[in-house]
Design an enzyme around this catalytic site. Structure first.
Site, PDB file in Angstrom:
ATOM      1  N   ASP A 131      61.853  41.129  38.533  1.00  0.00           N
ATOM      2  CA  ASP A 131      60.647  40.478  38.003  1.00  0.00           C
ATOM      3  C   ASP A 131      60.179  39.381  38.957  1.00  0.00           C
ATOM      4  O   ASP A 131      59.160  38.730  38.720  1.00  0.00           O
ATOM      5  CB  ASP A 131      60.860  39.958  36.576  1.00  0.00           C
ATOM      6  CG  ASP A 131      62.003  38.981  36.459  1.00  0.00           C
ATOM      7  OD1 ASP A 131      62.653  38.685  37.481  1.00  0.00           O
ATOM      8  OD2 ASP A 131      62.250  38.498  35.335  1.00  0.00           O
ATOM      9  N   SER A 132      60.912  39.196  40.079  1.00  0.00           N
ATOM     10  CA  SER A 132      60.418  38.333  41.159  1.00  0.00           C
ATOM     11  C   SER A 132      59.127  38.912  41.735  1.00  0.00           C
ATOM     12  O   SER A 132      58.421  38.240  42.491  1.00  0.00           O
ATOM     13  CB  SER A 132      61.472  38.177  42.262  1.00  0.00           C
ATOM     14  OG  SER A 132      61.975  39.440  42.645  1.00  0.00           O
ATOM     15  N   LYS A 152      68.137  45.648  34.132  1.00  0.00           N
ATOM     16  CA  LYS A 152      68.835  44.366  34.232  1.00  0.00           C
ATOM     17  C   LYS A 152      68.243  43.426  33.188  1.00  0.00           C
ATOM     18  O   LYS A 152      67.038  43.454  32.935  1.00  0.00           O
ATOM     19  CB  LYS A 152      68.696  43.774  35.641  1.00  0.00           C
ATOM     20  CG  LYS A 152      69.344  42.393  35.783  1.00  0.00           C
ATOM     21  CD  LYS A 152      69.578  42.000  37.228  1.00  0.00           C
ATOM     22  CE  LYS A 152      68.395  41.436  37.956  1.00  0.00           C
ATOM     23  NZ  LYS A 152      67.761  40.246  37.328  1.00  0.00           N
ATOM     24  N   GLU A 206      68.595  39.288  31.516  1.00  0.00           N
ATOM     25  CA  GLU A 206      69.119  37.931  31.719  1.00  0.00           C
ATOM     26  C   GLU A 206      69.758  37.385  30.447  1.00  0.00           C
ATOM     27  O   GLU A 206      69.154  37.451  29.372  1.00  0.00           O
ATOM     28  CB  GLU A 206      67.983  36.985  32.145  1.00  0.00           C
ATOM     29  CG  GLU A 206      67.426  37.305  33.522  1.00  0.00           C
ATOM     30  CD  GLU A 206      66.388  36.289  34.011  1.00  0.00           C
ATOM     31  OE1 GLU A 206      66.181  35.262  33.333  1.00  0.00           O
ATOM     32  OE2 GLU A 206      65.795  36.549  35.070  1.00  0.00           O
ATOM     33  N   GLU A 222      73.537  34.248  39.798  1.00  0.00           N
ATOM     34  CA  GLU A 222      72.558  33.573  40.653  1.00  0.00           C
ATOM     35  C   GLU A 222      72.829  32.073  40.726  1.00  0.00           C
ATOM     36  O   GLU A 222      72.965  31.401  39.698  1.00  0.00           O
ATOM     37  CB  GLU A 222      71.141  33.843  40.110  1.00  0.00           C
ATOM     38  CG  GLU A 222      70.061  33.178  40.950  1.00  0.00           C
ATOM     39  CD  GLU A 222      68.658  33.723  40.686  1.00  0.00           C
ATOM     40  OE1 GLU A 222      68.494  34.691  39.912  1.00  0.00           O
ATOM     41  OE2 GLU A 222      67.719  33.148  41.277  1.00  0.00           O
TER      42      GLU A 222
HETATM   43  O1  KIV Z   1      63.971  39.345  40.096  1.00  0.00           O
HETATM   44  C1  KIV Z   1      64.779  39.259  41.021  1.00  0.00           C
HETATM   45  O2  KIV Z   1      64.454  39.403  42.203  1.00  0.00           O
HETATM   46  C2  KIV Z   1      66.170  38.964  40.699  1.00  0.00           C
HETATM   47  C3  KIV Z   1      67.101  38.665  41.825  1.00  0.00           C
HETATM   48  C4  KIV Z   1      66.878  37.282  42.313  1.00  0.00           C
HETATM   49  C5  KIV Z   1      68.512  38.906  41.476  1.00  0.00           C
HETATM   50  O3  KIV Z   1      66.524  38.939  39.562  1.00  0.00           O
END
Ligand code: KIV
Length: 272
Positions: free
Chosen positions: A52-53, A121, A123, A190
């Site tokens: 989600d980055s 993934k 969180e 992280e």
């Molecule tokens: O969204 C992302 O890029 C991430 C990484 C920083 C692990 O969750």
């Protein structure tokens, strides 16, 4: 100590578990589009994270919060079309799993069905336990994410190192053990102290992949645009830049502008 690499035609969650068992470090990078995913996969990465980055590096938002489930599915589908070898994991975006486990499952199913991804993934630890269970029960591989969890940035107040205090460190270890017990196939840690990350990696048998979590974990992940030096204003200590693409691209594009203006481009050889 470097360990002989086993060849994997296709990386699966089982391959990652074997890598940990054999002491082979796992490589993971983000990608959000077809062209980049094609290069990243071809270069031999083990796991591609459609993170989600994308909210930051693709859309220019300050945080990861605004990106939607539809947008994540769009990015993930583009990546999947390029990938032949890597395991592709997609972030469940903010707001797509927090309200209740059924919604979490619906979101995960949409990602798997509409993009063709290989896992999701999510969180958090104990507080999202029921959602993680529900997704796992549907047969969807889940990667956990602990430590600095950017979707909670307004709760933390800053992007500084997490779990430096004993209480938070203890909770993190408990959460990691819980994620393993529930059946998650891996965990991202992280921005936490290296000693704590090593302790987590030794406490669980599933792979632990770090970003800003030192060298004692089972693998490393970076945001592709950071590694390539495209995000020149982002300079955390954990980041190793392998290129300075911001400068190289600026030079190339300025040269193109000059060539067009001066009528140097196209030359006789570059026309029909
Ligand atoms: O969204 C992302 O890029 C991430 C990484 C920083 C692990 O969750």
């Amino acid at each position: 100590m470097s360990v002989a690499k086993k060849e994997y035609k296709r990386v699966t969650v089982k391959s990652l578990s074997e890598m940990k068992e054999n002491g082979e470090k796992i490589s993971m990078l983000t990608a959000y589009d077809y062209s980049m995913a094609n290069i990243v996969d071809g270069a031999g990465i083990d796991v591609i994270l459609v993170g989600d980055s994308a909210s930051n590096v693709m859309a220019g938002h300050e945080t990861t919060l605004p990106i939607t489930l539809d947008q994540m599915i769009y990015h993930a589908s583009s990546v999947i079309r390029a990938v032949k070898r890597a395991l592709v994991v997609v972030d469940l975006p903010f707001g797509s799993y927090q309200s209740d486990p059924k919604e979490a499952l619906r979101s995960a199913i949409r990602i798997m069905k509409e993009s063709g991804a290989h896992g999701v993934k999510i969180e958090g630890g104990k507080e999202i336990k029921e959602s993680v269970k529900k997704i796992l029960h549907a047969g969807i591989p889940v990667m956990g994410h602990l430590g600095l969890t950017p979707q909670s940035i307004y709760k933390f107040g800053s992007y500084t190192v997490r779990a430096k205090e004993e209480e938070e460190a203890e909770k993190l270890v408990e959460d990691a053990i819980l994620l393993e017990k529930m059946g998650c196939f891996a965990i991202v840690l992280e921005k936490i102290p290296a000693d704590l990350a090593r302790k987590v990696a030794e406490s669980v048998s599933i792979p632990v992949i770090g970003i800003g979590a030192g060298n004692g974990v089972d693998g490393q992940v970076l945001v592709l645009h950071d590694l390539l030096g495209m995000t020149y204003e982002f300079n955390p200590r954990f980041l190793r830049r392998y290129m300075n693409l911001y400068e190289d691209m600026t030079k190339a594009i300025s040269q193109y502008v000059d060539d067009v203006k001066s009528r140097d481009f196209p030359s006789d050889d570059e026309q029909y």
